[in-house]
Design a protein around this motif. Structure first.
Motif, PDB file in Angstrom:
ATOM      1  N   ALA A 143      -3.148   8.291   4.732  1.00  0.00           N
ATOM      2  CA  ALA A 143      -2.560   9.532   4.216  1.00  0.00           C
ATOM      3  C   ALA A 143      -3.002  10.753   5.019  1.00  0.00           C
ATOM      4  O   ALA A 143      -2.308  11.780   5.016  1.00  0.00           O
ATOM      5  CB  ALA A 143      -2.911   9.714   2.746  1.00  0.00           C
ATOM      6  N   VAL A 144      -4.134  10.664   5.686  1.00  0.00           N
ATOM      7  CA  VAL A 144      -4.572  11.765   6.540  1.00  0.00           C
ATOM      8  C   VAL A 144      -3.677  11.848   7.765  1.00  0.00           C
ATOM      9  O   VAL A 144      -3.250  12.923   8.184  1.00  0.00           O
ATOM     10  CB  VAL A 144      -6.049  11.580   6.955  1.00  0.00           C
ATOM     11  N   VAL A 145      -3.365  10.696   8.338  1.00  0.00           N
ATOM     12  CA  VAL A 145      -2.547  10.641   9.540  1.00  0.00           C
ATOM     13  C   VAL A 145      -1.098  10.996   9.235  1.00  0.00           C
ATOM     14  O   VAL A 145      -0.464  11.769   9.956  1.00  0.00           O
ATOM     15  CB  VAL A 145      -2.623   9.239  10.179  1.00  0.00           C
ATOM     16  N   ASN A 146      -0.566  10.460   8.158  1.00  0.00           N
ATOM     17  CA  ASN A 146       0.864  10.618   7.845  1.00  0.00           C
ATOM     18  C   ASN A 146       1.061  10.980   6.374  1.00  0.00           C
ATOM     19  O   ASN A 146       1.322  10.115   5.546  1.00  0.00           O
ATOM     20  CB  ASN A 146       1.609   9.330   8.184  1.00  0.00           C
ATOM     21  N   ALA A 193      11.488   6.458   4.189  1.00  0.00           N
ATOM     22  CA  ALA A 193      12.011   5.154   4.595  1.00  0.00           C
ATOM     23  C   ALA A 193      13.159   5.230   5.603  1.00  0.00           C
ATOM     24  O   ALA A 193      13.157   4.482   6.591  1.00  0.00           O
ATOM     25  CB  ALA A 193      12.434   4.357   3.365  1.00  0.00           C
ATOM     26  N   PRO A 194      14.180   6.062   5.402  1.00  0.00           N
ATOM     27  CA  PRO A 194      15.316   6.043   6.338  1.00  0.00           C
ATOM     28  C   PRO A 194      14.902   6.446   7.750  1.00  0.00           C
ATOM     29  O   PRO A 194      14.136   7.399   7.942  1.00  0.00           O
ATOM     30  CB  PRO A 194      16.274   7.082   5.737  1.00  0.00           C
ATOM     31  N   ALA A 195      15.405   5.725   8.730  1.00  0.00           N
ATOM     32  CA  ALA A 195      15.101   6.028  10.132  1.00  0.00           C
ATOM     33  C   ALA A 195      16.092   7.061  10.651  1.00  0.00           C
ATOM     34  O   ALA A 195      16.920   6.792  11.529  1.00  0.00           O
ATOM     35  CB  ALA A 195      15.147   4.764  10.968  1.00  0.00           C
ATOM     36  N   ILE A 196      16.008   8.267  10.088  1.00  0.00           N
ATOM     37  CA  ILE A 196      16.913   9.361  10.441  1.00  0.00           C
ATOM     38  C   ILE A 196      16.084  10.631  10.606  1.00  0.00           C
ATOM     39  O   ILE A 196      14.867  10.610  10.435  1.00  0.00           O
ATOM     40  CB  ILE A 196      18.005   9.559   9.366  1.00  0.00           C
ATOM     41  N   ALA A 197      16.739  11.722  10.970  1.00  0.00           N
ATOM     42  CA  ALA A 197      16.038  12.990  11.155  1.00  0.00           C
ATOM     43  C   ALA A 197      15.204  13.324   9.915  1.00  0.00           C
ATOM     44  O   ALA A 197      15.646  13.085   8.782  1.00  0.00           O
ATOM     45  CB  ALA A 197      17.038  14.100  11.438  1.00  0.00           C
ATOM     46  N   PRO A 198      14.007  13.883  10.110  1.00  0.00           N
ATOM     47  CA  PRO A 198      13.094  14.118   8.978  1.00  0.00           C
ATOM     48  C   PRO A 198      13.690  14.929   7.839  1.00  0.00           C
ATOM     49  O   PRO A 198      13.476  14.601   6.668  1.00  0.00           O
ATOM     50  CB  PRO A 198      11.921  14.865   9.636  1.00  0.00           C
ATOM     51  N   ALA A 219       0.818  -1.215   0.000  1.00  0.00           N
ATOM     52  CA  ALA A 219       0.000   0.000   0.000  1.00  0.00           C
ATOM     53  C   ALA A 219       0.851   1.263   0.000  1.00  0.00           C
ATOM     54  O   ALA A 219       0.312   2.371  -0.062  1.00  0.00           O
ATOM     55  CB  ALA A 219      -0.926  -0.001   1.215  1.00  0.00           C
ATOM     56  N   GLY A 220       2.175   1.093   0.057  1.00  0.00           N
ATOM     57  CA  GLY A 220       3.066   2.236   0.108  1.00  0.00           C
ATOM     58  C   GLY A 220       3.841   2.255   1.417  1.00  0.00           C
ATOM     59  O   GLY A 220       3.798   1.300   2.200  1.00  0.00           O
ATOM     60  N   LEU A 221       4.556   3.334   1.677  1.00  0.00           N
ATOM     61  CA  LEU A 221       5.326   3.453   2.908  1.00  0.00           C
ATOM     62  C   LEU A 221       4.396   3.561   4.106  1.00  0.00           C
ATOM     63  O   LEU A 221       3.426   4.320   4.086  1.00  0.00           O
ATOM     64  CB  LEU A 221       6.230   4.681   2.850  1.00  0.00           C
ATOM     65  N   ARG A 222       4.719   2.784   5.145  1.00  0.00           N
ATOM     66  CA  ARG A 222       3.905   2.793   6.354  1.00  0.00           C
ATOM     67  C   ARG A 222       4.817   2.885   7.573  1.00  0.00           C
ATOM     68  O   ARG A 222       5.821   2.209   7.662  1.00  0.00           O
ATOM     69  CB  ARG A 222       3.030   1.534   6.451  1.00  0.00           C
TER      70      ARG A 222
END
Length: 233
Positions: A69-72, A77-82, A48-51
């Motif tokens: 998509a409303v929530v996020n 993908a990378p678990a780093i600073a936004p 369904a895409g990135l979750r």
């Protein structure tokens, strides 16, 4: 309706556990809810895409139900600073884009809306803006999640001072026990909590114990029993 921005003293302070716990508590009290995680890094690739697991926890405790998509709306993908995750994806996320997404949702019928940030209060959103700027633009009161460990008093007080310096109200704080050893000396542990209660400019909304042995799906339900909802007054 009451809406709050949830931040933490650091990454992994327990923002999602506290946010989902508050949403679960509100649902038990018969309130309608909406949990938002506008920017999330560390997302899994699915059909369904990135979750993002944190965003999914908030989505599952939002009533009436809303699409992911409303929530996020901004998932990486990378678990780093936004801001770094967005850069690697060749994108730039701006406060204007976040505000355009979130502001209309604040006009809905939900009786409690919680907007979870990423990392701590000063985490960058891009090269010139911080994610906390969303709370400033929307003039939201802030809930601070304090990761209870050695050094948490200074971290909590500095964050609270930054929130107030930015002109926002600290609606309350939640302690989350990160280090079981931190509570080994019961007297010292209670003295740390007492110091936080005396020095933070907002009420304590609950203290979350270590919940490692609790299934991930029901941890927020267990957390809900330790929390109280903030007072909108």
């Amino acid at each position: 309706m009451p809406a709050y921005f949830v931040t933490g003293t650091d990454t992994d302070a327990g923002k999602t556990l506290a946010t989902a716990g508050l949403l679960a508590l509100a649902r038990r009290q018969g309130l309608t809810t909406l949990g938002l995680k506008p920017v999330a890094s560390g997302c899994r690739r699915t059909s369904a895409g990135l979750r993002n697991d944190d965003a999914l926890a908030l989505q599952s405790r939002s009533e009436p139900a809303v699409p992911y998509a409303v929530v996020n709306p901004f998932a990486f993908a990378p678990a780093i600073a936004p801001h770094l995750a967005a850069r690697r994806d060749g994108r730039v996320v701006t406060l204007t884009a976040l505000e355009s997404h979130v502001e209309p949702l604040l006009e809905g019928l939900q009786e409690l809306i919680l907007i979870e940030g990423a990392g701590g209060w000063r985490v960058p959103l891009n090269d010139s803006e911080d994610l906390s700027g969303l709370a400033l633009r929307l003039e939201l009161p802030v809930i601070l999640v304090v990761g209870l460990k050695l050094g948490c008093i200074s971290h909590a007080r500095l964050t609270a001072e930054a929130i107030q310096a930015d002109g926002l109200r600290l609606a309350g704080w939640i302690g989350n026990l990160l280090d079981a050893g931190f509570a080994t000396d019961t007297t010292l542990y209670e003295e740390n909590l007492d110091t936080l209660e005396r020095t933070l400019p907002g009420p304590c909304l609950g203290i979350l114990p270590r919940l490692d042995a609790v299934d991930e799906q029901i941890r927020p339900e267990s957390a809900a029993t330790c929390l109280v909802l903030p007072d909108d007054d």
